[in-house]
Design an enzyme around this catalytic site. Structure first.
Site, PDB file in Angstrom:
ATOM      1  N   CYS A 290      -8.807  -3.108 -11.802  1.00  0.00           N
ATOM      2  CA  CYS A 290      -8.296  -1.951 -11.064  1.00  0.00           C
ATOM      3  C   CYS A 290      -7.014  -2.277 -10.304  1.00  0.00           C
ATOM      4  O   CYS A 290      -6.598  -1.519  -9.452  1.00  0.00           O
ATOM      5  CB  CYS A 290      -9.359  -1.411 -10.117  1.00  0.00           C
ATOM      6  SG  CYS A 290      -9.853  -2.584  -8.854  1.00  0.00           S
TER       7      CYS A 290
ATOM      8  N   HIS B 152       0.789  -1.224   0.000  1.00  0.00           N
ATOM      9  CA  HIS B 152       0.000   0.000   0.000  1.00  0.00           C
ATOM     10  C   HIS B 152       0.818   1.268   0.000  1.00  0.00           C
ATOM     11  O   HIS B 152       0.363   2.312  -0.444  1.00  0.00           O
ATOM     12  CB  HIS B 152      -1.072  -0.065   1.089  1.00  0.00           C
ATOM     13  CG  HIS B 152      -2.194  -0.899   0.602  1.00  0.00           C
ATOM     14  ND1 HIS B 152      -2.202  -2.272   0.744  1.00  0.00           N
ATOM     15  CD2 HIS B 152      -3.266  -0.582  -0.164  1.00  0.00           C
ATOM     16  CE1 HIS B 152      -3.263  -2.751   0.127  1.00  0.00           C
ATOM     17  NE2 HIS B 152      -3.923  -1.756  -0.433  1.00  0.00           N
TER      18      HIS B 152
HETATM   19  C1  PEP Z   1      -6.381  -5.279  -5.624  1.00  0.00           C
HETATM   20  O1  PEP Z   1      -6.327  -6.090  -4.709  1.00  0.00           O
HETATM   21  O2  PEP Z   1      -5.933  -5.495  -6.774  1.00  0.00           O
HETATM   22  C2  PEP Z   1      -6.998  -3.961  -5.414  1.00  0.00           C
HETATM   23  C3  PEP Z   1      -7.207  -3.157  -6.431  1.00  0.00           C
HETATM   24  O3  PEP Z   1      -7.312  -3.557  -4.150  1.00  0.00           O
HETATM   25  P1  PEP Z   1      -6.215  -3.196  -3.033  1.00  0.00           P
HETATM   26  O4  PEP Z   1      -4.905  -2.967  -3.753  1.00  0.00           O
HETATM   27  O5  PEP Z   1      -6.684  -1.982  -2.333  1.00  0.00           O
HETATM   28  O6  PEP Z   1      -6.193  -4.385  -2.155  1.00  0.00           O
END
Ligand code: PEP
Ligand code: MG
Length: 481
Positions: free
Chosen positions: A405, A110
């Site tokens: 995404c 993150h």
């Molecule tokens: C993913 O897991 O690909 C996603 C888009 O959500 P996050 O990165 O917030 O877990």
């Protein structure tokens, strides 16, 4: 939790009773516990860093000085750190932090994602960079190249490359489409109203993922409905009629929220998190959906709401029913758990749309923690197994619109591969929008399909990259990273 540990408080009290000053007593107690943690080894030994961080913050409070953290920057700089917490990263000022290099973390951790949302070039997992203590750093956030104390020529080459990318990104404007006019919405992943403003300035067609948990990383108490409604209203107002895909709280594991804490778990990434946590704490979801319904009414936005970490059809049905009850007309599920990808037809039967999260999908497919920099090769977005699963999910979804995404499609050539798999939108970090749009504009749908076939037919990520590179526009291939 470490700060509130009664054992720590007792040890400090005993030392002050023996006549030690408060800072000394705290230091002695913390070091005593650190020794015990070190002796236990493994994950517990790693907690020493957290405990010493508690000491530094508490000592700063006792001494009336500023708490430690990211030093105030007087001039635009590159930030070099062992690691950064999501909350620290979220507070960075993109005008002052020109780039970010961390020793730990993976490309889909993150810290990297938030840096991407802020448009800050970031390289994670650069082991040894701190010890070298460079006076100058040049970095390429697209390829992950980091040059410590580079000579002028080497630094100038990276700058030239960035300029070529910028120029290329500027060649495609307006709604995204392939060379032969097949529409693919190019959206941005955002964490709040400021990101939404930056994304709109970059010409996106909307937000493909608002990570709502990132709005509350520093909150101890749950945000009220009023507060949330105002926050979402501001995001929707910035998007000004563009598509807005909002994901409800994805709390737990690498995105801990103090007010949505599932309690101690041996394996948080495999534990109660995302939609599982919302089922245990339905009041959190109810408040969020009520706030979203209010923000939608206030702005007339085209709002779509989706749930994180859905694994089964039953979970998806539960979530869609909650959305309908809250008066939200468009409800969907993230496909980021392999079981949901394999059973997309059943999971998405009652959904209005789906969004594939390649970050978690890869993490769970390869049993590789996305925050573990040493496992980054397993989480390479070019892994053929990942695309086999994406392909299966898109096929299973049938007529339900599917986007992606995850960070993988921030690579302009993988955005083309995704289009080849049949997705109707890609949602990427704001800094990637231009190049992704340019890459789509230079390839027709048939080539995108050949690219997917090349990835599926490859025996390794390297071979997949190579095979797609041969099919790709040479300029895009040279700058894609
Ligand atoms: C993913 O897991 O690909 C996603 C888009 O959500 P996050 O990165 O917030 O877990
Ligand atoms: Mg995810």
């Amino acid at each position: 939790m470490l700060a509130r540990d009664p054992g720590l408080a007792d040890a400090v009290a005993a030392r002050t009773a023996d006549g030690e000053g408060p800072v000394d007593a705290l230091h002695g107690a913390v070091e005593h516990w650190c020794e015990r943690l070190a002796a236990l080894g493994g994950t517990l030994a790693e907690r020493q860093t957290d405990l010493r961080d508690v000491f530094q913050r508490a000592a700063a409070r006792l001494l009336g000085v500023a708490p430690p953290g990211i030093p105030p920057l007087a001039e635009p700089s590159v930030l070099l750190a062992d690691d950064l917490a999501p909350a620290d990263t979220a507070g960075l000022d993109p005008a002052l932090v020109l780039g970010l290099v961390t020793e730990r973390g993976g490309p889909t951790s993150h810290t990297a994602i938030i840096a991407g949302q802020l448009g800050i070039p970031a390289v994670v997992g650069a082991a040894g960079a701190l010890a070298a203590s460079p006076a100058r750093i040049a970095l390429d956030g697209t390829t992950g190249e980091t040059l410590l104390d580079p000579d002028d020529d080497a630094a100038a080459e990276l700058v030239r490359r960035a300029e070529r990318r910028r120029a290329l990104a500027g060649t495609a404007q307006g709604p995204g489409s392939t060379r032969d006019g097949h529409r693919v919405a190019v959206l941005a992943n955002i964490g709040g109203a400021d990101d939404a403003r930056r994304a709109v300035a970059a010409g996106v067609e909307g937000a493909g993922l608002l990570r709502t948990e990132l709005c509350f990383v520093d909150r101890v108490a749950a945000p009220t409905v009023d507060e949330q409604a105002e926050l979402y209203r501001r995001v929707l107002a910035e998007l000004d009629g563009r598509t807005a895909v909002v994901r409800v709280l994805d709390a737990g594991a690498d995105k801990p929220l103090a007010f949505a804490d599932p309690g101690p778990q041996e394996n948080p990434a495999l534990g109660v998190r995302g939609v599982r946590l919302l089922r245990e704490r339905p009041e959190l979801l109810e408040a969020q959906l009520a706030a979203l319904a209010r923000a939608r009414a206030a702005t007339g936005a085209e709002l779509r709401v989706m749930a994180p970490m859905v694994a089964t059809a039953e979970e998806a049905e539960w979530f869609v029913a909650r959305c309908r009850a809250a008066g939200l007309p468009s409800a969907g599920a993230m496909i980021e758990v392999p079981a949901a990808a394999l059973r997309a037809a059943e999971v998405l039967a009652g959904c209005d749309f789906a969004s594939i999260g390649t970050n978690d999908l890869a993490q769970y497919l390869f049993a590789a923690d996305r925050a573990e920099g040493r496992l980054a090769p397993l989480l390479d977005g070019w892994q053929p197994a990942l695309w086999q699963l994406v392909d299966a999910a898109v096929r299973g979804a049938g007529d339900v619109p599917v986007g992606i995404c995850g960070e993988a499609v921030g690579d302009p050539l993988l955005a083309c591969v995704a289009v080849g798999a049949g997705v109707g939108s890609v949602s990427v970090s704001v800094g990637r929008v231009g190049l992704v749009r340019a890459a789509l504009a230079r390839h027709d749908l048939a080539t995108c399909r050949r690219m997917l076939a090349a990835v599926l037919g490859a025996s390794s990520p390297e071979r997949a990259r190579e095979a797609v590179g041969e099919l790709a526009d040479p300029e895009i291939a040279a700058l894609a990273g």
